[in-house]
Motif scaffolding. Structure first.
Motif, PDB file in Angstrom:
ATOM      1  N   ILE A   2     -65.988  62.275  -6.342  1.00  0.00           N
ATOM      2  CA  ILE A   2     -67.361  62.028  -6.481  1.00  0.00           C
ATOM      3  C   ILE A   2     -67.773  62.292  -7.797  1.00  0.00           C
ATOM      4  O   ILE A   2     -67.709  63.411  -8.535  1.00  0.00           O
ATOM      5  CB  ILE A   2     -68.201  62.913  -5.354  1.00  0.00           C
ATOM      6  CG1 ILE A   2     -67.664  62.789  -4.031  1.00  0.00           C
ATOM      7  CG2 ILE A   2     -69.599  62.509  -5.401  1.00  0.00           C
ATOM      8  CD1 ILE A   2     -67.709  61.393  -3.385  1.00  0.00           C
ATOM      9  N   LEU A  88     -66.698  57.473  -4.670  1.00  0.00           N
ATOM     10  CA  LEU A  88     -68.121  57.120  -4.754  1.00  0.00           C
ATOM     11  C   LEU A  88     -68.715  57.667  -6.054  1.00  0.00           C
ATOM     12  O   LEU A  88     -68.194  59.053  -6.581  1.00  0.00           O
ATOM     13  CB  LEU A  88     -68.798  57.845  -3.349  1.00  0.00           C
ATOM     14  CG  LEU A  88     -70.354  57.810  -3.285  1.00  0.00           C
ATOM     15  CD1 LEU A  88     -70.670  57.620  -1.695  1.00  0.00           C
ATOM     16  CD2 LEU A  88     -70.908  58.901  -3.922  1.00  0.00           C
ATOM     17  N   HIS A  90     -72.787  58.779  -7.847  1.00  0.00           N
ATOM     18  CA  HIS A  90     -74.027  58.877  -7.407  1.00  0.00           C
ATOM     19  C   HIS A  90     -74.942  58.951  -8.793  1.00  0.00           C
ATOM     20  O   HIS A  90     -74.635  59.780  -9.560  1.00  0.00           O
ATOM     21  CB  HIS A  90     -74.053  60.178  -6.585  1.00  0.00           C
ATOM     22  CG  HIS A  90     -75.555  60.453  -6.187  1.00  0.00           C
ATOM     23  ND1 HIS A  90     -75.795  61.429  -5.220  1.00  0.00           N
ATOM     24  CD2 HIS A  90     -76.954  60.148  -6.618  1.00  0.00           C
ATOM     25  CE1 HIS A  90     -77.326  61.298  -4.872  1.00  0.00           C
ATOM     26  NE2 HIS A  90     -77.773  60.580  -5.570  1.00  0.00           N
ATOM     27  N   TYR A 373     -72.296  61.202   2.005  1.00  0.00           N
ATOM     28  CA  TYR A 373     -71.367  60.647   1.427  1.00  0.00           C
ATOM     29  C   TYR A 373     -70.225  59.852   2.107  1.00  0.00           C
ATOM     30  O   TYR A 373     -69.597  58.726   2.082  1.00  0.00           O
ATOM     31  CB  TYR A 373     -70.658  61.517   0.420  1.00  0.00           C
ATOM     32  CG  TYR A 373     -71.812  61.793  -0.838  1.00  0.00           C
ATOM     33  CD1 TYR A 373     -72.490  61.058  -1.251  1.00  0.00           C
ATOM     34  CD2 TYR A 373     -71.490  62.924  -1.550  1.00  0.00           C
ATOM     35  CE1 TYR A 373     -73.630  61.306  -2.158  1.00  0.00           C
ATOM     36  CE2 TYR A 373     -71.907  63.308  -2.701  1.00  0.00           C
ATOM     37  CZ  TYR A 373     -73.252  62.362  -3.214  1.00  0.00           C
ATOM     38  OH  TYR A 373     -73.837  62.899  -4.265  1.00  0.00           O
ATOM     39  N   LEU A 391     -63.578  62.143   2.122  1.00  0.00           N
ATOM     40  CA  LEU A 391     -64.144  62.744   1.330  1.00  0.00           C
ATOM     41  C   LEU A 391     -63.400  64.016   0.836  1.00  0.00           C
ATOM     42  O   LEU A 391     -63.548  64.347  -0.567  1.00  0.00           O
ATOM     43  CB  LEU A 391     -65.627  63.015   1.549  1.00  0.00           C
ATOM     44  CG  LEU A 391     -66.562  63.758   0.499  1.00  0.00           C
ATOM     45  CD1 LEU A 391     -66.557  62.914  -0.740  1.00  0.00           C
ATOM     46  CD2 LEU A 391     -68.033  64.121   0.876  1.00  0.00           C
TER      47      LEU A 391
END
Length: 394
Positions: A2, A88, A90, A373, A391
């Motif tokens: 992440i 991912l 952010h 997420y 994740l």
């Protein structure tokens, strides 16, 4: 992995940088696979338990210590960041770090989450007098959020600002937390700190924590304090910003130097918690902030806050229940302070209620974030018919 992207990170301290820091800390504990991407700050070394990738930057005039980043021209950084296997990204800011996150998301075909934290229009209008240019910049901000796979806001009232700017997509509300929720011995902290500050038994202690900028309505706050200068109180300002000298001059000119103290920036969170604990009433008259962490931090230490009625930041406050609200005038704000300090038992009970209702821990918040997420990644890869990612293993 992440990736958390923001245009500032500690030791530059504000609500968004603390949010990113706490996201990273708790995601690292939960998943073991997170990194932060942010502009370089001079002399900073990484002492965190997760990687921080910093790119070239220069100081922003009149906004010390904030930096303007240039990830595109930092080739060593560029090579490192594009070799990472993100599942991912952010973005917590729509500028250099956010645009970088968006490019990575498009190139790697991964989902991007974008949180809307700040009232950017007010920032633009302070330094840019050309309305057309302000509108163009605002359009770029909205185009950024329209391009994200999911847009988060820290509390419901923030949606109104986004809509006012022209955003038409969906939003998800994801609370902010605070890192003082588990602090013990608050009464001991309070008595020890008040003694060290020389606060007398019959004196009230007020506090403001945040950037010393005019957008925070701090001239208004000093004017309000001037109206109650006959009452026994001490006021402490913690933070820094371009308006600090102007605020200090205002205090001197009003003859309030014996009551109002400017402490500068305090980066030691333990020391800061002592100030919150020692305070009777946290004063936050800002109309600029969306969802200030400082109100939640004060609440965690059983300190109630006084905000402006109908301000976006005041959405979480029920007057005289878990905080206090005043009308938007120095006279009304001053009158409300007097009314509150004349009822110390009520002030204490409101502070306790604030700790129960608005002081959610970051650990709890990030547990929810990690689940969100996972769901976003699952939906994204299902939609694109690619394999799903776990994740906790990404």
């Amino acid at each position: 992995m992440i990736g958390l992207f923001n245009d500032c990170f500690p030791p530059i301290m504000d609500g968004v940088s603390l949010t990113v820091q706490n996201y990273a800390y708790w995601l690292q504990k939960k998943t073991g696979s997170v990194c932060v991407v942010t502009p370089k700050s001079p002399g900073v070394t990484n002492k965190e338990g997760y990687p921080i990738f910093r790119y070239s930057s220069i100081p922003i005039p009149m906004r010390k210590p904030y930096r303007l980043g240039f990830p595109r021209i930092d080739f060593p950084f560029h090579n490192r960041i594009h070799r990472l296997s993100f599942s991912l990204v952010h973005a917590h800011c729509p500028f250099s770090s956010g645009n970088l996150a968006m490019r990575i998301a498009k190139n790697k075909k991964i989902p991007i989450v974008a949180t809307f934290h700040s009232k950017y229009k007010a920032d633009f209008e302070r330094v840019i007098k050309n309305k057309s240019l302000v509108n163009w910049l605002l359009k770029n901000v909205i185009d950024f959020y329209e391009s994200a796979d999911e847009v988060w806001i820290p509390q419901a009232a923030v949606e109104e600002t986004l809509r006012e700017y022209g955003y038409k997509g969906k939003v998800e509300i994801v609370d902010n937390g605070n890192d003082f929720s588990d602090i013990q011995d608050i009464d001991k902290k309070r008595s020890t700190m008040r003694h060290s500050l020389g606060i007398k038994e019959n004196e009230f202690m007020f506090l403001f924590v945040g950037q010393h900028i005019l957008e925070k309505n701090l001239i208004f706050l000093i004017q309000s304090l001037n109206l109650i200068k006959e009452y026994p109180f001490r006021m402490f300002f913690i933070g820094s910003g371009y308006a600090q000298k102007e605020l200090q001059s205002k205090v001197v000119n009003l003859g309030l130097s014996h009551k109002i103290t400017f402490l500068g920036t305090i980066t030691d969170r333990e020391q800061l918690s002592h100030y919150y604990a020692a305070t009777d009433l946290f004063l936050f008259p800002s109309l600029y902030d969306n969802a200030p962490l400082v109100v939640r931090e004060a609440a965690a230490l059983h300190t109630p806050s006084l905000l402006i009625q109908d301000a976006t930041s005041a959405e979480i406050i029920n007057d005289s229940i878990n905080g206090f609200l005043a009308k938007n005038s120095p006279e009304e704000f001053a009158y409300k302070i007097i009314n509150i300090i004349q009822k110390p038992q009520m002030m204490h009970q409101v502070g306790l209620q604030a700790s129960h209702t608005i002081a959610r821990s970051w650990e709890d918040v990030v547990e929810e974030v990690a689940d969100r997420y996972q769901n976003i990644i699952h939906r994204y890869y299902t939609k694109t018919t690619l394999p799903t990612f776990d994740l906790n293993r990404a």
